[in-house]
Design an enzyme around this catalytic site. Structure first.
Site, PDB file in Angstrom:
ATOM      1  N   HIS A 271      76.282 -28.084  41.054  1.00  0.00           N
ATOM      2  CA  HIS A 271      75.568 -28.894  42.059  1.00  0.00           C
ATOM      3  C   HIS A 271      76.228 -30.268  42.255  1.00  0.00           C
ATOM      4  O   HIS A 271      76.819 -30.508  43.292  1.00  0.00           O
ATOM      5  CB  HIS A 271      74.072 -29.073  41.750  1.00  0.00           C
ATOM      6  CG  HIS A 271      73.346 -27.797  41.503  1.00  0.00           C
ATOM      7  ND1 HIS A 271      73.312 -26.776  42.437  1.00  0.00           N
ATOM      8  CD2 HIS A 271      72.636 -27.349  40.436  1.00  0.00           C
ATOM      9  CE1 HIS A 271      72.607 -25.773  41.947  1.00  0.00           C
ATOM     10  NE2 HIS A 271      72.189 -26.091  40.742  1.00  0.00           N
ATOM     11  N   ASP A 322      73.358 -18.811  42.389  1.00  0.00           N
ATOM     12  CA  ASP A 322      72.313 -19.506  41.631  1.00  0.00           C
ATOM     13  C   ASP A 322      71.004 -18.711  41.571  1.00  0.00           C
ATOM     14  O   ASP A 322      70.861 -17.808  40.758  1.00  0.00           O
ATOM     15  CB  ASP A 322      72.124 -20.901  42.250  1.00  0.00           C
ATOM     16  CG  ASP A 322      71.363 -21.862  41.346  1.00  0.00           C
ATOM     17  OD1 ASP A 322      70.907 -21.442  40.287  1.00  0.00           O
ATOM     18  OD2 ASP A 322      71.221 -23.037  41.706  1.00  0.00           O
TER      19      ASP A 322
HETATM   20 ZN    ZN Z   1      71.489 -23.025  38.264  1.00  0.00          ZN
END
Ligand code: ZN
Length: 457
Positions: A271, A322
């Protein structure tokens, strides 16, 4: 030995047309050439190296797409409320459930063109929070799932110790917890053993997040841990996390990491959404990688990564799915690029001085940094002596059949989806052909009965 003939294969410098690829029985490329005397399978398609999915939490696939009822508009529904639902799911799943869900997920990844996944794995213990007699019981199930689905896996067992900055773990986090670096290293050792059960499996290591392990233990884990494996960590995903870090660490998360660990080319920062300029520069200068998960980051309302600034510094990035609300690698690239276009009001957000073609630019980053996230240092797209892993796009698809060769890749990246594929090849073998996984019926049947048993959808 087996030989394929493709209408085109994508190499680092661009397309090579009418090419023969010969693989041995292990799926290793023996020869890439324009002529061939052996029997061959003619494929009217364009082969590109299989996508690398650099960030996965397999169990979360069980709740993909069902966290979208927001009954009370006055009450905030954000990452943190979503996380509560995810914790509840994590408490309910057995090793069999995890294996069935992961097998379905991985089979779907292959269908969409991923040939390798990095499984960021932190659901380690039984439902009561006790270690299994096989410390890597779930890791073994994930490896087995990858083997059944025909995808390669890099198992990344995570060190998860705390409930948050300076707080003890909560009961609902009990399946995640390793109390000390020693306990984590035992888990890592057991995980290494289970990667030996499948030739397509490898190992990496990581820390779940700065809030999940106390600072001196992060430093000692980095100091005593493996020096030759990829290192993965969630970082700077949410604004609250930045504020908590500033309070507790007196530092922003990436700033803390840069100042307290030897950030280097083995690092894969997942991220890294919220960065200031010194952090952008620090990551790029260290040669560390960022793993971007655009569909999940969008779904969770994380924010938009400062990609253009990172690019200007030569930053390297890969993609991951994810939470698996999206499994289409083309869509991940598009969401990533379109986020940059929307905030800059420009269209040329996905290029650099060496590559003016946005499709080629995005694809190259996702592939090469993605391979690094797996511990694969090969930078050549298709190379003799390396496994033949590819996704093949249909040359008769209208938008491809009508395009010049120079527009094929961007036509795939910007206007393609899974219906444009002929199939996916792993180790020289069709795992998915004509949009159908070779074990679809069995895998889907197991998945549906498992989910019905969990009664969560
Ligand atoms: Zn993650």
């Amino acid at each position: 030995m087996k030989t394929y003939k493709f209408k085109g294969i994508l190499q680092n410098h661009g397309w090579e047309e009418n090419v023969f690829v010969t693989v041995n029985d292990l799926g290793i490329i023996q020869k890439i050439s324009e002529d061939n005397s052996a029997d061959f399978e003619s494929v009217n398609g364009f082969a590109i190296p299989g996508f690398q999915n650099a960030h996965s939490h397999a169990f979360q696939y069980a709740m993909a797409g069902i966290a979208e009822r927001h009954e009370n508009a006055e009450v905030a529904d954000d990452f943190w409320t979503w996380r509560e639902a995810m914790y509840q799911l994590a408490l309910t799943m057995s090793p069999d459930d995890i294996e069935h869900v992961a097998t379905m997920l991985y089979a779907e990844m292959v269908r969409h063109g991923y040939t390798h996944v990095a499984e960021f794995h932190y659901l380690h213990h039984d439902k009561a929070g006790n270690p299994y007699s096989n410390l890597a019981e779930h890791g073994e199930r994930l490896v087995a799932a990858a083997k059944s689905a025909g995808i390669k896996i890099t198992l990344v067992p995570m060190f998860y110790q705390k409930g948050g900055f300076g707080t003890e773990p909560q009961p609902r986090q009990r399946r995640f917890i390793s109390p000390s670096p020693d306990a984590y290293f035992k888990l890592l050792e057991a995980s290494k053993r289970v990667t030996g059960l499948y030739s397509g499996a490898s190992l990496a290591f990581g820390i779940h997040s700065l809030r999940a392990v106390q600072q001196e233990d992060i430093v000692s884990t980095m100091h005593e841990g493996p020096k030759d494996l990829p290192f993965h960590i969630h970082i700077s995903e949410q604004l609250k996390e930045i504020e908590d870090a500033k309070t507790f660490l007196k530092s922003r998360p990436v700033e803390w990491l840069l100042n307290n660990t030897n950030v280097n080319t083995n690092f894969h920062l997942v991220h890294a959404t919220h960065l200031v300029e010194t952090e952008v520069n620090g990551i790029a200068a260290a040669g560390a990688h960022v793993v971007l998960c655009p569909s999940t980051e969008g779904n969770l309302g994380d924010g938009i990564f400062p990609l253009r600034d990172f690019q200007k510094k030569g930053g390297k990035w890969s993609i991951g799915t994810d939470s698996h609300v999206g499994l289409n690698p083309l869509e991940e690239l598009r969401i990533l690029d379109y986020g940059q276009r929307l905030i800059s009001h420009q269209r040329n957000t996905f290029i650099d001085s060496a590559e003016p073609d946005s499709g080629a630019f995005g694809y190259r980053h996702a592939l090469l940094a993605g391979r690094k996230a797996m511990g694969n240092k090969n930078e050549v797209y298709f190379k003799e002596g390396e496994p033949f892993d590819a996704v093949v796009y249909d040359a008769t698809a209208p938008l491809l059949a009508s395009s010049s060769i120079s527009n094929i890749l961007s036509a795939i990246i910007y206007s393609g989806d899974v219906t444009m594929t002929l199939g996916t090849v792993v180790n020289g073998e069709w795992i998915v052909k004509n949009n159908e996984h070779k074990l679809r019926e069995r895998i889907t049947g197991n998945f549906i009965s498992c989910i019905k048993g969990l009664n969560i959808r």
